[in-house]
Write a protein that holds these residues in place. Structure first.
Motif, PDB file in Angstrom:
ATOM      1  N   ARG A   1      59.142 -20.296  28.583  1.00  0.00           N
ATOM      2  CA  ARG A   1      58.306 -19.039  28.498  1.00  0.00           C
ATOM      3  C   ARG A   1      56.934 -19.659  28.059  1.00  0.00           C
ATOM      4  O   ARG A   1      56.525 -19.715  26.950  1.00  0.00           O
ATOM      5  CB  ARG A   1      58.952 -18.358  27.434  1.00  0.00           C
ATOM      6  N   THR A   2      56.357 -19.930  29.179  1.00  0.00           N
ATOM      7  CA  THR A   2      54.843 -20.442  28.745  1.00  0.00           C
ATOM      8  C   THR A   2      53.773 -19.270  29.625  1.00  0.00           C
ATOM      9  O   THR A   2      54.180 -18.635  30.894  1.00  0.00           O
ATOM     10  CB  THR A   2      54.813 -21.687  29.713  1.00  0.00           C
ATOM     11  N   ARG A   3      52.812 -19.066  29.038  1.00  0.00           N
ATOM     12  CA  ARG A   3      51.720 -17.793  29.592  1.00  0.00           C
ATOM     13  C   ARG A   3      50.423 -18.561  29.847  1.00  0.00           C
ATOM     14  O   ARG A   3      49.930 -19.419  28.820  1.00  0.00           O
ATOM     15  CB  ARG A   3      51.890 -16.602  28.770  1.00  0.00           C
ATOM     16  N   PHE A   4      49.606 -17.910  30.737  1.00  0.00           N
ATOM     17  CA  PHE A   4      48.324 -18.254  30.974  1.00  0.00           C
ATOM     18  C   PHE A   4      47.503 -17.227  29.786  1.00  0.00           C
ATOM     19  O   PHE A   4      48.113 -16.269  29.737  1.00  0.00           O
ATOM     20  CB  PHE A   4      47.770 -18.019  32.181  1.00  0.00           C
ATOM     21  N   TYR A   5      46.539 -17.687  29.672  1.00  0.00           N
ATOM     22  CA  TYR A   5      45.585 -16.867  28.615  1.00  0.00           C
ATOM     23  C   TYR A   5      44.256 -16.746  29.510  1.00  0.00           C
ATOM     24  O   TYR A   5      43.547 -17.834  29.670  1.00  0.00           O
ATOM     25  CB  TYR A   5      45.251 -17.441  27.301  1.00  0.00           C
ATOM     26  N   LYS A   6      43.875 -15.571  30.094  1.00  0.00           N
ATOM     27  CA  LYS A   6      42.686 -15.511  30.757  1.00  0.00           C
ATOM     28  C   LYS A   6      41.181 -15.525  29.841  1.00  0.00           C
ATOM     29  O   LYS A   6      41.361 -14.578  28.927  1.00  0.00           O
ATOM     30  CB  LYS A   6      42.682 -14.073  31.386  1.00  0.00           C
ATOM     31  N   VAL A   7      40.407 -16.169  30.213  1.00  0.00           N
ATOM     32  CA  VAL A   7      39.043 -16.264  29.540  1.00  0.00           C
ATOM     33  C   VAL A   7      38.393 -15.224  29.932  1.00  0.00           C
ATOM     34  O   VAL A   7      37.925 -14.847  30.982  1.00  0.00           O
ATOM     35  CB  VAL A   7      38.684 -17.566  29.637  1.00  0.00           C
ATOM     36  N   LYS A   8      37.907 -14.322  28.882  1.00  0.00           N
ATOM     37  CA  LYS A   8      36.930 -13.089  29.159  1.00  0.00           C
ATOM     38  C   LYS A   8      35.538 -13.599  28.703  1.00  0.00           C
ATOM     39  O   LYS A   8      35.455 -13.503  27.522  1.00  0.00           O
ATOM     40  CB  LYS A   8      37.293 -12.002  28.078  1.00  0.00           C
ATOM     41  N   LYS A   9      34.740 -13.953  29.443  1.00  0.00           N
ATOM     42  CA  LYS A   9      33.324 -14.325  29.418  1.00  0.00           C
ATOM     43  C   LYS A   9      32.303 -13.283  29.081  1.00  0.00           C
ATOM     44  O   LYS A   9      31.335 -13.407  28.784  1.00  0.00           O
ATOM     45  CB  LYS A   9      32.680 -15.257  30.635  1.00  0.00           C
ATOM     46  N   ASP A  10      32.847 -11.987  28.958  1.00  0.00           N
ATOM     47  CA  ASP A  10      32.042 -10.729  28.741  1.00  0.00           C
ATOM     48  C   ASP A  10      31.756 -10.550  27.258  1.00  0.00           C
ATOM     49  O   ASP A  10      31.308  -9.503  26.774  1.00  0.00           O
ATOM     50  CB  ASP A  10      32.140  -9.883  29.521  1.00  0.00           C
ATOM     51  N   SER A  11      32.452 -11.521  26.232  1.00  0.00           N
ATOM     52  CA  SER A  11      32.710 -11.227  24.945  1.00  0.00           C
ATOM     53  C   SER A  11      32.874 -12.461  24.138  1.00  0.00           C
ATOM     54  O   SER A  11      32.767 -13.392  24.801  1.00  0.00           O
ATOM     55  CB  SER A  11      34.070 -10.293  24.774  1.00  0.00           C
ATOM     56  N   PHE A  12      32.691 -11.954  22.979  1.00  0.00           N
ATOM     57  CA  PHE A  12      32.646 -13.343  21.986  1.00  0.00           C
ATOM     58  C   PHE A  12      33.350 -13.285  20.600  1.00  0.00           C
ATOM     59  O   PHE A  12      33.467 -11.965  20.301  1.00  0.00           O
ATOM     60  CB  PHE A  12      31.315 -13.936  21.753  1.00  0.00           C
ATOM     61  N   ASN A  13      33.957 -14.085  20.153  1.00  0.00           N
ATOM     62  CA  ASN A  13      34.640 -14.014  18.792  1.00  0.00           C
ATOM     63  C   ASN A  13      34.220 -14.850  17.856  1.00  0.00           C
ATOM     64  O   ASN A  13      34.184 -16.204  18.080  1.00  0.00           O
ATOM     65  CB  ASN A  13      36.179 -14.456  19.124  1.00  0.00           C
ATOM     66  N   LEU A  14      33.262 -14.661  16.867  1.00  0.00           N
ATOM     67  CA  LEU A  14      32.661 -15.231  15.915  1.00  0.00           C
ATOM     68  C   LEU A  14      33.534 -15.295  14.800  1.00  0.00           C
ATOM     69  O   LEU A  14      33.599 -16.458  13.710  1.00  0.00           O
ATOM     70  CB  LEU A  14      31.272 -14.773  15.424  1.00  0.00           C
ATOM     71  N   LEU A  15      34.222 -14.152  14.166  1.00  0.00           N
ATOM     72  CA  LEU A  15      34.723 -14.131  12.766  1.00  0.00           C
ATOM     73  C   LEU A  15      36.215 -14.935  12.696  1.00  0.00           C
ATOM     74  O   LEU A  15      36.556 -15.312  11.699  1.00  0.00           O
ATOM     75  CB  LEU A  15      35.450 -12.811  12.534  1.00  0.00           C
ATOM     76  N   ASN A  16      36.830 -14.816  14.024  1.00  0.00           N
ATOM     77  CA  ASN A  16      38.240 -15.707  13.991  1.00  0.00           C
ATOM     78  C   ASN A  16      38.340 -16.724  14.697  1.00  0.00           C
ATOM     79  O   ASN A  16      37.514 -16.876  15.657  1.00  0.00           O
ATOM     80  CB  ASN A  16      39.366 -14.542  14.303  1.00  0.00           C
ATOM     81  N   ASP A  17      39.119 -17.724  14.560  1.00  0.00           N
ATOM     82  CA  ASP A  17      39.390 -18.937  15.351  1.00  0.00           C
ATOM     83  C   ASP A  17      40.140 -18.309  16.695  1.00  0.00           C
ATOM     84  O   ASP A  17      41.229 -18.082  16.668  1.00  0.00           O
ATOM     85  CB  ASP A  17      40.250 -19.977  14.606  1.00  0.00           C
ATOM     86  N   SER A  18      39.140 -18.512  17.917  1.00  0.00           N
ATOM     87  CA  SER A  18      39.759 -17.986  19.097  1.00  0.00           C
ATOM     88  C   SER A  18      40.673 -19.192  19.583  1.00  0.00           C
ATOM     89  O   SER A  18      40.722 -20.243  19.193  1.00  0.00           O
ATOM     90  CB  SER A  18      38.756 -17.678  20.019  1.00  0.00           C
ATOM     91  N   LEU A  19      41.507 -18.818  20.615  1.00  0.00           N
ATOM     92  CA  LEU A  19      42.267 -19.638  21.362  1.00  0.00           C
ATOM     93  C   LEU A  19      41.483 -21.016  21.777  1.00  0.00           C
ATOM     94  O   LEU A  19      40.344 -20.641  22.511  1.00  0.00           O
ATOM     95  CB  LEU A  19      42.998 -19.186  22.708  1.00  0.00           C
ATOM     96  N   GLY A  20      41.613 -22.117  21.419  1.00  0.00           N
ATOM     97  CA  GLY A  20      40.900 -23.357  21.604  1.00  0.00           C
ATOM     98  C   GLY A  20      39.524 -23.390  20.722  1.00  0.00           C
ATOM     99  O   GLY A  20      38.838 -24.490  21.055  1.00  0.00           O
ATOM    100  N   GLY A  21      39.170 -22.413  19.821  1.00  0.00           N
ATOM    101  CA  GLY A  21      38.187 -22.715  19.153  1.00  0.00           C
ATOM    102  C   GLY A  21      36.878 -22.733  19.771  1.00  0.00           C
ATOM    103  O   GLY A  21      35.748 -23.270  19.372  1.00  0.00           O
ATOM    104  N   ASP A  22      36.665 -22.018  20.984  1.00  0.00           N
ATOM    105  CA  ASP A  22      35.400 -22.139  21.712  1.00  0.00           C
ATOM    106  C   ASP A  22      34.672 -20.709  21.726  1.00  0.00           C
ATOM    107  O   ASP A  22      33.470 -20.591  22.086  1.00  0.00           O
ATOM    108  CB  ASP A  22      35.614 -22.530  23.178  1.00  0.00           C
ATOM    109  N   GLY A  23      35.142 -19.660  21.017  1.00  0.00           N
ATOM    110  CA  GLY A  23      34.425 -18.486  20.881  1.00  0.00           C
ATOM    111  C   GLY A  23      34.842 -17.454  21.898  1.00  0.00           C
ATOM    112  O   GLY A  23      34.550 -16.260  21.765  1.00  0.00           O
TER     113      GLY A  23
END
Length: 628
Positions: A316-338
Motif C-alpha cells: 500500500r504505497t502511494r505517490f504524493y503529487k507536488v503542488k508548485k502553486d502553493s507553499f507551506n511555512l508553518l508545518n513540516d511538509s513532506l520532504g521538508g521542502d515547503g
C-alpha cells in the motif's frame, strides 16, 4: 317482603356512597388538561377521581422536569398509586432543593491547555433541568439543552496570557463551579520589527534536498517585517534576493514572510565532483542592522547521470503529487521542502519501477510527464541492473468479459509506472516509459465497454507517454488493477443486477464504525465518545439494512481496536458492493461551533460522488441539520 328489603338495602348503599364521597373529588381528565401531555391521561387514568393525596401528587408532579414527570407517571400506570409513591416524589423534590447541580466540562479538558484558535468553544454537561442556569465567565451560554443537560458557548481569548474560564451551573442559590486556565498561542503572527530577527522554526527547507539541473530550490522564512532578505548557497558568496510577500495567505495575516528561489545550473552540477550537502544561509538587513541564520535543510546538486532506478516494494504505497502553486511555512511538509503535496487516490502496484530525479528529506522524487511526485524511501528498493530508463513496447490490448466483470489487458508493460483517472463512466490510464507501436491492436470486446480510445501525448515533447480512455456503456461500479504475467490488467466491475422491488437484496455492505478501543475519537459533553456513538449508529443501520435483505458485516461490533488496513481488507475479501465508514467529527479549535454544524459525506473516487450526494441530501432532510 324480600323484594322490598333488597330495594331498601340498595337505596341505603347508594346514599352511603354519596355521603362517603369527599366533597373535593375531581375528575382526573379535567384536572390534567393543559398541565401535561395527552399521554399522561393514559398514564394516570387509573386515578379516576382524585382524593386529597392524589391531588397533592399531581400538583407536585407539575413542577418536576419532563423526564421526572414521565418516570413517576409511568410508575403509577404500572404499579398503581400508593402513599409510598407520594413520599418518593416528596423526597425527590426535597433532594433537588438541597442538591448542587452536576457539572462536567469536556472542553477545555484540563488546566493550562494551549489553544491555537480564537474564539474557543466551551462545552460540557450539567443536571438536565429547565431550572438550571449555566454561564461562562458570568455570561449565559449560547446553547443549553435542558433535556440532556448539554451546553455549548464561545469565548474570546486574549493572546499569550493565562486566561481563566469559570463555568457556573446553578439551581436557585445552589451552585457548582469549575475553572480552567487556557493559553491562546496563535499558530502564526507577525513578528516585532525590533529587534531584527529570523524566526527559529518557520523556515524552509527544513530537511536536506537533492536537486539536479533545472530544478528549483525555494527558500522561505519568517522574519521581522520591512527588511531586505537574501540567501546564499554553500561557499558561493553570491546572494540571491528574496521578496517579502504582500499580501500572503489567509492563514498568515501580516507581514514578514520572505521567499526566494534558485534554478540549478549546469555549472552547479559540474562543480560537484563529489556531491556533498551545502549550507543555505539566510541574511536579513535593515539600515545598519543585519542578522544571518543557517537553515536546517542543506542542498546537494547532482548530475542526472547519477540518477538511480527504484522498484515499489510495499503493498500500500502511494505517490504524493507536488503542488508548485502553493507553499507551506508553518508545518513540516513532506520532504521538508515547503511544497504542499496531494496524495493520489490509488495504491501503486509492487514491482512498479521509475527513475529517481531527486530527494527531499526521506522522500524520493520522480518526474512523470509535467508533474513531480514524492514516494517514501522505505517503500522502494534500488534496482541495481537498471542503468537507463526502461521502455516497454506497447502494441496490444486484450478485452475479456465474464458475467460480473470485464478485464482490459494492456499487454507487455509490466513495471511501467502509470496513473489512473476515473470518472462516472470512464477510466483513464496514463502510461509512462512506453514505446508506442504505430498499430496498436485491440482484441475482444465487452458489452459494458463502449470504446477504448488511445490519446497520445505530444510525441515531440513527451514521446513516451500514452493515455488510454476506457469508455463505458453504464455507470462505473468499481474497479481493480494488478499485474498478470507481463500485463497490466484493469478489472472493471459490472453493475449488479438490481431487483426493483427490493434493490438491497443480497447486496454485500460493510459498515465501519470509526475508532474503537484505545482510540475514542472526538469527545463530546458528558464523556460521550465518538467510538460509542458511531457503534450505536452502525448497529442501527445494520438492522435496517438486514430487514431489506442486504448482507451486512461490521468491521467491529464491540469496543475494540481495528487497524485501518484490516477495515478495508474486510471489504476487499468479501468483494463488497459498499463500504460505509461512520464518524462523528469534531470542530477544529477556533471554529464557530455554535453556528457551524451539520452533516458531511466523504467519498474516495469520482464514481461514488452520486451516492455521497444522495446520502448527504437524505440525512439533511431527515434530521433538519444543514449540509456542510
Amino acid at each position: 317482603m324480600k323484594k322490598y328489603t333488597s330495594l331498601t338495602l340498595l337505596v341505603i348503599f347508594i346514599l352511603s356512597s354519596i355521603l362517603l364521597k369527599p366533597p373535593f373529588a375531581i375528575d382526573i381528565k379535567e384536572y390534567l388538561e393543559g398541565k401535561f401531555p395527552a399521554i399522561f391521561i393514559i398514564y394516570l387514568g387509573s386515578l379516576e377521581e382524585l382524593d386529597v393525596y392524589e391531588k397533592e401528587f399531581i400538583d407536585l408532579l407539575e413542577d418536576m422536569t419532563p423526564v421526572e414527570q414521565r418516570f413517576f407517571a409511568r410508575e403509577v400506570h404500572e404499579n398503581g398509586f400508593s402513599p409510598e409513591i407520594l413520599e418518593k416524589l416528596k423526597s425527590k423534590i426535597h433532594k433537588k432543593e438541597v442538591e448542587k447541580p452536576f457539572l462536567k466540562v469536556a472542553f477545555p479538558g484540563q488546566d493550562g491547555k494551549v489553544v491555537k484558535g480564537n474564539p474557543i468553544y466551551v462545552f460540557g454537561s450539567t443536571t438536565p433541568s429547565p431550572e438550571v442556569r449555566i454561564d461562562v465567565n458570568g455570561i449565559e451560554v449560547d446553547r443549553f439543552d435542558y433535556r440532556s443537560g448539554n451546553f455549548l458557548t464561545m469565548v474570546d481569548i486574549p493572546e499569550e496570557i493565562e486566561f481563566p474560564i469559570k463555568i457556573t451551573a446553578a439551581i436557585g442559590e445552589e451552585k457548582t463551579i469549575l475553572e480552567r486556565i487556557v493559553v491562546y498561542q496563535p499558530l502564526w503572527k507577525e513578528m516585532s520589527p525590533e529587534p531584527l530577527a529570523i524566526h527559529p522554526v518557520y523556515v524552509q527547507p527544513r530537511k536536506d534536498q537533492m536537486l539536479k539541473e533545472g530544478d528549483e530550490l525555494r527558500v522561505i522564512i519568517q522574519g521581522s517585517p520591512s527588511a531586505n532578505a537574501t540567501f546564499r548557497i554553500g561557499s558561493n558568496l553570491q546572494e540571491i534576493k528574496m521578496e517579502e510577500l504582500d499580501p500572503i495567505t489567509a492563514s498568515l495575516k501580516g507581514r514578514g514572510v520572505y521567499m526566494g528561489s534558485y534554478i540549478v545550473k549546469n555549472e552547479d552540477v559540474l562543480s560537484m565532483v563529489n556531491p556533498v550537502p551545502q549550507k543555505i544561509i539566510v541574511n536579513l538587513r535593515r539600515g545598519n542592522e543585519a542578522i544571518s541564520r543557517e537553515l536546517p535543510g542543506k542542498v546537494t546538486f547532482f548530475s542526472d547521470n547519477l540518477s538511480r532506478f527504484m522498484e515499489v516494494t510495499g503493498d500500500r504505497t502511494r505517490f504524493y503529487k507536488v503542488k508548485k502553486d502553493s507553499f507551506n511555512l508553518l508545518n513540516d511538509s513532506l520532504g521538508g521542502d515547503g511544497w504542499i503535496t496531494q496524495v493520489i487516490s490509488f495504491d501503486l502496484l509492487p514491482e512498479t519501477r521509475f527513475k529517481i530525479t531527486g530527494k527531499a528529506g526521506e522522500y524520493l522524487k520522480t518526474e512523470l510527464g509535467t508533474e513531480n511526485y514524492l514516494i517514501h524511501e522505505d517503500n522502494v528498493k534500488e534496482v541495481d541492473e537498471l542503468k537507463e530508463n526502461p521502455l516497454s513496447v506497447f502494441s496490444e490490448i486484450m478485452v475479456r468479459e465474464s458475467a460480473n466483470e470485464t478485464e482490459i489487458h494492456l499487454c507487455n508493460i509490466k513495471h511501467s509506472p502509470f496513473l489512473i483517472e476515473e470518472e462516472s463512466q470512464q477510466i483513464g490510464v496514463v502510461l509512462f516509459n512506453i514505446s508506442q507501436d504505430d498499430n496498436i491492436t485491440i482484441k475482444g470486446e465487452s458489452s459494458s465497454v463502449r470504446e477504448i480510445e488511445l490519446s497520445p501525448f505530444s510525441r515531440v515533447e513527451y514521446p513516451y507517454i500514452l493515455k488510454i480512455n476506457i469508455k463505458l456503456e453504464n455507470m462505473l461500479a468499481g474497479f481493480d488493477y494488478y499485474w498478470e504475467n507481463s500485463d497490466l490488467v484493469i478489472n472493471i466491475k459490472k453493475l449488479p443486477k438490481i431487483i426493483k422491488d427490493n434493490p438491497l437484496k443480497d447486496r454485500i455492505i460493510v459498515i465501519d464504525p470509526g475508532h474503537g478501543g484505545s482510540s475514542p475519537g472526538a469527545i463530546g459533553p458528558g464523556e460521550l465518545h465518538e467510538k460509542d456513538v458511531v457503534l450505536a449508529i452502525s448497529h442501527y443501520l445494520k438492522n435496517a439494512l438486514d430487514e431489506k435483505g442486504a448482507k451486512v458485516v461490521l468491521t467491529r461490533s464491540l469496543d475494540t481496536n481495528v487497524s485501518l488496513q484490516k477495515r478495508t481488507d474486510i471489504a476487499f475479501e468479501l468483494d463488497a458492493d459498499l463500504f460505509i465508514s461512520i464518524h462523528a467529527n469534531a470542530h477544529v479549535e477556533g471554529a464557530d461551533a455554535v453556528n457551524y454544524h451539520g452533516h458531511m459525506t466523504l467519498y474516495n473516487y469520482n464514481f461514488n460522488k452520486i451516492l455521497a450526494e444522495i446520502i448527504l441530501d437524505n440525512l439533511s432532510k431527515i434530521t433538519g441539520l444543514p449540509k456542510t
